[in-house]
Write a protein that holds these residues in place. Sequence first.
Motif, PDB file in Angstrom:
ATOM      1  N   VAL A  39      32.390  82.788  68.511  1.00 32.99           N
ATOM      2  CA  VAL A  39      31.035  82.602  69.909  1.00 32.99           C
ATOM      3  C   VAL A  39      30.542  83.427  71.002  1.00 32.99           C
ATOM      4  CG1 VAL A  39      32.898  80.909  71.233  1.00 32.99           C
ATOM      5  CG2 VAL A  39      30.679  80.444  70.665  1.00 32.99           C
ATOM      6  N   GLN A  40      29.734  83.488  70.901  1.00 36.03           N
ATOM      7  CA  GLN A  40      28.921  84.294  72.359  1.00 36.03           C
ATOM      8  C   GLN A  40      29.824  83.649  74.049  1.00 36.03           C
ATOM      9  OE1 GLN A  40      25.283  84.708  72.087  1.00 36.03           O
ATOM     10  NE2 GLN A  40      25.402  86.374  70.928  1.00 36.03           N
ATOM     11  N   PRO A  41      30.039  84.226  75.107  1.00 36.15           N
ATOM     12  CA  PRO A  41      29.830  83.996  76.029  1.00 36.15           C
ATOM     13  C   PRO A  41      28.991  82.609  76.508  1.00 36.15           C
ATOM     14  CG  PRO A  41      30.270  85.894  76.366  1.00 36.15           C
ATOM     15  CD  PRO A  41      29.478  85.357  74.740  1.00 36.15           C
ATOM     16  N   GLY A  42      29.649  81.595  77.219  1.00 32.69           N
ATOM     17  CA  GLY A  42      29.022  80.773  77.334  1.00 32.69           C
ATOM     18  C   GLY A  42      28.449  79.411  76.180  1.00 32.69           C
ATOM     19  N   GLY A  43      29.378  79.765  75.219  1.00 33.10           N
ATOM     20  CA  GLY A  43      29.069  78.979  73.913  1.00 33.10           C
ATOM     21  C   GLY A  43      29.854  77.922  73.751  1.00 33.10           C
ATOM     22  N   SER A  44      30.253  76.817  72.761  1.00 32.78           N
ATOM     23  CA  SER A  44      30.745  75.590  72.593  1.00 32.78           C
ATOM     24  C   SER A  44      30.998  75.900  71.003  1.00 32.78           C
ATOM     25  CB  SER A  44      30.039  74.260  72.833  1.00 32.78           C
ATOM     26  OG  SER A  44      29.252  74.173  73.735  1.00 32.78           O
ATOM     27  N   LEU A  45      32.072  75.212  71.181  1.00 31.53           N
ATOM     28  CA  LEU A  45      32.855  74.700  69.739  1.00 31.53           C
ATOM     29  C   LEU A  45      34.125  73.152  69.889  1.00 31.53           C
ATOM     30  CD1 LEU A  45      34.492  78.581  68.959  1.00 31.53           C
ATOM     31  CD2 LEU A  45      32.911  77.351  67.844  1.00 31.53           C
ATOM     32  N   ARG A  46      34.468  73.102  68.663  1.00 25.75           N
ATOM     33  CA  ARG A  46      34.718  71.694  68.712  1.00 25.75           C
ATOM     34  C   ARG A  46      36.202  72.149  68.183  1.00 25.75           C
ATOM     35  NH1 ARG A  46      33.240  65.633  65.899  1.00 25.75           N
ATOM     36  NH2 ARG A  46      34.288  63.870  68.360  1.00 25.75           N
ATOM     37  N   LEU A  47      37.064  71.514  68.479  1.00 23.39           N
ATOM     38  CA  LEU A  47      38.788  71.857  67.768  1.00 23.39           C
ATOM     39  C   LEU A  47      38.769  70.396  67.018  1.00 23.39           C
ATOM     40  CD1 LEU A  47      40.091  74.635  69.854  1.00 23.39           C
ATOM     41  CD2 LEU A  47      38.160  75.211  68.064  1.00 23.39           C
ATOM     42  N   SER A  48      38.941  70.399  66.275  1.00 22.41           N
ATOM     43  CA  SER A  48      39.608  68.744  65.595  1.00 22.41           C
ATOM     44  C   SER A  48      41.226  69.377  64.897  1.00 22.41           C
ATOM     45  CB  SER A  48      39.228  68.290  63.781  1.00 22.41           C
ATOM     46  OG  SER A  48      37.490  68.524  64.903  1.00 22.41           O
ATOM     47  N   CYS A  49      42.052  68.754  64.931  1.00 23.71           N
ATOM     48  CA  CYS A  49      43.617  68.186  64.441  1.00 23.71           C
ATOM     49  C   CYS A  49      43.819  67.160  63.904  1.00 23.71           C
ATOM     50  CB  CYS A  49      44.275  68.465  65.277  1.00 23.71           C
ATOM     51  SG  CYS A  49      46.156  68.465  65.159  1.00 23.71           S
ATOM     52  N   VAL A  50      43.866  67.531  62.182  1.00 20.27           N
ATOM     53  CA  VAL A  50      43.874  65.888  61.715  1.00 20.27           C
ATOM     54  C   VAL A  50      45.349  65.945  61.624  1.00 20.27           C
ATOM     55  CG1 VAL A  50      43.945  64.850  59.977  1.00 20.27           C
ATOM     56  CG2 VAL A  50      41.919  66.271  60.345  1.00 20.27           C
ATOM     57  N   ALA A  51      45.957  64.801  61.930  1.00 19.02           N
ATOM     58  CA  ALA A  51      47.345  64.719  61.532  1.00 19.02           C
ATOM     59  C   ALA A  51      47.574  64.046  60.424  1.00 19.02           C
ATOM     60  CB  ALA A  51      48.025  63.857  62.599  1.00 19.02           C
ATOM     61  N   SER A  52      49.043  63.508  59.665  1.00 17.48           N
ATOM     62  CA  SER A  52      49.648  62.963  59.002  1.00 17.48           C
ATOM     63  C   SER A  52      51.394  63.485  58.863  1.00 17.48           C
ATOM     64  CB  SER A  52      49.029  63.335  57.676  1.00 17.48           C
ATOM     65  OG  SER A  52      49.671  64.735  57.395  1.00 17.48           O
ATOM     66  N   GLY A  53      51.486  62.111  57.986  1.00 17.58           N
ATOM     67  CA  GLY A  53      53.294  61.934  58.308  1.00 17.58           C
ATOM     68  C   GLY A  53      53.872  61.201  58.794  1.00 17.58           C
ATOM     69  N   PHE A  54      53.236  61.580  60.084  1.00 14.86           N
ATOM     70  CA  PHE A  54      53.706  60.555  61.392  1.00 14.86           C
ATOM     71  C   PHE A  54      53.432  58.978  62.064  1.00 14.86           C
ATOM     72  CE2 PHE A  54      51.865  62.111  65.395  1.00 14.86           C
ATOM     73  CZ  PHE A  54      51.621  63.318  64.192  1.00 14.86           C
ATOM     74  N   THR A  55      53.086  58.631  62.788  1.00 14.83           N
ATOM     75  CA  THR A  55      52.473  57.039  63.629  1.00 14.83           C
ATOM     76  C   THR A  55      51.568  57.802  64.373  1.00 14.83           C
ATOM     77  OG1 THR A  55      54.058  55.453  62.703  1.00 14.83           O
ATOM     78  CG2 THR A  55      52.652  55.135  64.118  1.00 14.83           C
ATOM     79  N   PHE A  56      50.350  58.059  64.115  1.00 16.96           N
ATOM     80  CA  PHE A  56      49.465  58.908  65.599  1.00 16.96           C
ATOM     81  C   PHE A  56      49.096  58.355  66.530  1.00 16.96           C
ATOM     82  CE2 PHE A  56      45.936  62.495  66.219  1.00 16.96           C
ATOM     83  CZ  PHE A  56      45.331  61.992  67.089  1.00 16.96           C
ATOM     84  N   SER A  57      49.624  56.902  66.569  1.00 14.07           N
ATOM     85  CA  SER A  57      48.130  56.055  67.423  1.00 14.07           C
ATOM     86  C   SER A  57      49.881  56.468  68.578  1.00 14.07           C
ATOM     87  CB  SER A  57      47.995  54.437  66.984  1.00 14.07           C
ATOM     88  OG  SER A  57      48.727  54.110  66.050  1.00 14.07           O
TER      89      SER A  57
END
Length: 115
Positions: free
Chosen positions: A11-29
């Motif tokens: 991404v260029q300076p000043g830009g944005s990204l949305r990172l995601s992390c999907v969990a499995s195998g344990f009680t995420f909440s």
Amino acid sequence: VQLVESGGGLVQPGGSLRLSCVASGFTFSSAVMRWYRQALRKEREWVATISTTGGIRTYADSVKGRFTISRDNAKNTVYLQTNSLNPEDTAVYYCNAVRGRDNYWGQGTQVTVSS
């Protein structure tokens, strides 16, 4: 147990990204979720934390006001919205889950900020 990050990229300076992390195998909440990052030849550093319900969020000074951590317990997913990116934000970003004595890490997603 798996934590799978995505959303990184170039991404260029000043830009944005949305990172995601999907969990499995344990009680995420029931897990406190964090994002960390590690730049080349530097130690891993903490970026942000979100409580189990999302009611408490804390940030490193270096990202405060630019990054936002959030979670969707129905989707077992934690997010990191990154805005106003600069080259110093270039790093591999990791999500982390802590639930009691259990501590889990993802493999990371690369964020590169460059013109």
